[in-house]
Design a protein around this motif. Sequence first.
Motif, PDB file in Angstrom:
ATOM      1  N   GLY A  23       0.772  -1.230   0.000  1.00 38.20           N
ATOM      2  CA  GLY A  23       0.000   0.000   0.000  1.00 38.20           C
ATOM      3  C   GLY A  23       0.799   1.272   0.000  1.00 38.20           C
ATOM      4  N   ALA A  24       2.110   1.202   0.198  1.00 34.58           N
ATOM      5  CA  ALA A  24       2.951   2.396   0.263  1.00 34.58           C
ATOM      6  C   ALA A  24       3.512   2.746  -1.114  1.00 34.58           C
ATOM      7  CB  ALA A  24       4.079   2.207   1.263  1.00 34.58           C
ATOM      8  N   VAL A  25       3.889   4.001  -1.270  1.00 37.49           N
ATOM      9  CA  VAL A  25       4.438   4.505  -2.527  1.00 37.49           C
ATOM     10  C   VAL A  25       5.705   5.293  -2.229  1.00 37.49           C
ATOM     11  CG1 VAL A  25       4.053   6.059  -4.479  1.00 37.49           C
ATOM     12  CG2 VAL A  25       2.182   4.637  -3.640  1.00 37.49           C
ATOM     13  N   LEU A  26       6.754   5.024  -2.997  1.00 34.31           N
ATOM     14  CA  LEU A  26       7.990   5.794  -2.925  1.00 34.31           C
ATOM     15  C   LEU A  26       7.926   6.899  -3.969  1.00 34.31           C
ATOM     16  CD1 LEU A  26      10.342   2.711  -2.808  1.00 34.31           C
ATOM     17  CD2 LEU A  26       9.975   4.286  -0.898  1.00 34.31           C
ATOM     18  N   TRP A  27       8.442   8.068  -3.628  1.00 34.27           N
ATOM     19  CA  TRP A  27       8.366   9.182  -4.571  1.00 34.27           C
ATOM     20  C   TRP A  27       9.547  10.121  -4.403  1.00 34.27           C
ATOM     21  CZ3 TRP A  27       8.432  13.868  -2.227  1.00 34.27           C
ATOM     22  CH2 TRP A  27       8.017  13.918  -0.881  1.00 34.27           C
ATOM     23  N   THR A  28       9.791  10.893  -5.436  1.00 36.03           N
ATOM     24  CA  THR A  28      10.796  11.943  -5.369  1.00 36.03           C
ATOM     25  C   THR A  28      10.304  13.137  -6.171  1.00 36.03           C
ATOM     26  OG1 THR A  28      13.142  12.500  -5.696  1.00 36.03           O
ATOM     27  CG2 THR A  28      12.098  11.114  -7.369  1.00 36.03           C
ATOM     28  N   LEU A  29      10.569  14.321  -5.684  1.00 35.58           N
ATOM     29  CA  LEU A  29      10.167  15.553  -6.353  1.00 35.58           C
ATOM     30  C   LEU A  29      11.372  16.474  -6.476  1.00 35.58           C
ATOM     31  CD1 LEU A  29       8.028  17.547  -7.453  1.00 35.58           C
ATOM     32  CD2 LEU A  29       7.749  18.359  -5.101  1.00 35.58           C
ATOM     33  N   THR A  30      11.685  16.854  -7.697  1.00 35.79           N
ATOM     34  CA  THR A  30      12.738  17.832  -7.967  1.00 35.79           C
ATOM     35  C   THR A  30      12.076  19.048  -8.592  1.00 35.79           C
ATOM     36  OG1 THR A  30      14.305  16.036  -8.382  1.00 35.79           O
ATOM     37  CG2 THR A  30      14.947  18.250  -9.098  1.00 35.79           C
ATOM     38  N   PRO A  31      11.870  20.122  -7.832  1.00 34.26           N
ATOM     39  CA  PRO A  31      11.160  21.290  -8.370  1.00 34.26           C
ATOM     40  C   PRO A  31      11.937  21.941  -9.509  1.00 34.26           C
ATOM     41  CG  PRO A  31      11.262  21.356  -5.972  1.00 34.26           C
ATOM     42  CD  PRO A  31      12.210  20.290  -6.420  1.00 34.26           C
ATOM     43  N   ARG A  32      11.200  22.544 -10.432  1.00 37.87           N
ATOM     44  CA  ARG A  32      11.824  23.312 -11.490  1.00 37.87           C
ATOM     45  C   ARG A  32      12.400  24.597 -10.912  1.00 37.87           C
ATOM     46  NH1 ARG A  32       7.091  24.400 -15.235  1.00 37.87           N
ATOM     47  NH2 ARG A  32       5.903  23.888 -13.373  1.00 37.87           N
ATOM     48  N   VAL A  33      13.547  25.020 -11.426  1.00 36.08           N
ATOM     49  CA  VAL A  33      14.181  26.255 -10.966  1.00 36.08           C
ATOM     50  C   VAL A  33      13.253  27.435 -11.236  1.00 36.08           C
ATOM     51  CG1 VAL A  33      16.142  27.797 -11.249  1.00 36.08           C
ATOM     52  CG2 VAL A  33      16.478  25.319 -11.361  1.00 36.08           C
ATOM     53  N   GLY A  34      13.014  28.224 -10.211  1.00 34.96           N
ATOM     54  CA  GLY A  34      12.175  29.396 -10.361  1.00 34.96           C
ATOM     55  C   GLY A  34      10.685  29.133 -10.290  1.00 34.96           C
ATOM     56  N   ALA A  35      10.290  27.868 -10.228  1.00 38.94           N
ATOM     57  CA  ALA A  35       8.865  27.548 -10.172  1.00 38.94           C
ATOM     58  C   ALA A  35       8.331  27.790  -8.762  1.00 38.94           C
ATOM     59  CB  ALA A  35       8.631  26.099 -10.572  1.00 38.94           C
ATOM     60  N   PRO A  36       7.100  28.284  -8.659  1.00 35.15           N
ATOM     61  CA  PRO A  36       6.517  28.478  -7.324  1.00 35.15           C
ATOM     62  C   PRO A  36       6.267  27.137  -6.659  1.00 35.15           C
ATOM     63  CG  PRO A  36       4.849  28.789  -9.009  1.00 35.15           C
ATOM     64  CD  PRO A  36       6.157  28.637  -9.734  1.00 35.15           C
ATOM     65  N   PRO A  37       6.213  27.104  -5.325  1.00 40.19           N
ATOM     66  CA  PRO A  37       5.936  25.840  -4.632  1.00 40.19           C
ATOM     67  C   PRO A  37       4.582  25.275  -5.032  1.00 40.19           C
ATOM     68  CG  PRO A  37       6.162  27.667  -3.063  1.00 40.19           C
ATOM     69  CD  PRO A  37       6.356  28.225  -4.409  1.00 40.19           C
TER      70      PRO A  37
END
Length: 244
Positions: free
Chosen positions: A11-25
């Motif tokens: 039931g669990a999910v692994l994830w990663t987020l790399t925001p775009r440079v200059g993009a708002p949260p």
Amino acid sequence: MYEERPARLDGAVLWTLTPRVGAPPVPVLPDGCMDVIWSDGRLFVAGPDTFAYVPEGAARRHTGIRFAPGDAPALLGVPASELRDRRVELGELWGGATARRLGERIAEASDPMAALDALALRRASDAPAPDLLLRAVVRRLRAGRPVAETAEAVGLGARQLHRRSLDAFGYGPKTLARILRLQRALALVRAGMPYAEAALAAGCVDQAHLARETRALAGTTPSAYASDWAKRETPQPSGSSTTA
């Protein structure tokens, strides 16, 4: 950019987020889940949200494991209600020395997601098994079944279900039902379904009802949400996973 893959823990999910440079949260919408997150050398817990959470500070990379609704409290050793709408350092729950040791393992790993996966499996081996009754509650509410009918179906009184929901999900079953309904509706909106049709298909009374719920829980409107979603280069998570 957001990426995810199934964890070895059921039931669990692994994830990663790399925001775009200059993009708002990216605002994080409530989803009934809790996460353990690794970011900037920190391990912390994102508790169950009742309202959209907007990360503060500079955008940075996050890696996490998102647990199925109701599963995290047994692994973390704390009722979900104590973490509602909070971001808490893992050291506050497991002790500073333990959190530092685990953080060092993740920092040295070539794949932080795999390291978090192993951490969750080790923890689960010493924790109680998932509560199948509460999983049945989630399935029924996710399918749009009424709270009273769900309580009767799983053999619990209204007060019992509310009490157990606070410990497992961080809030009562009515709040969980609203959050899961909004998630259903927004998934349909993302798929291109007209707002009125998405509202009815998800279990809202009408489009105005969906608009009120989106404003109350996500701080936006269905049309603004759809517009923001369309502007993103890649799909982003809609739950507690990107909090920091």
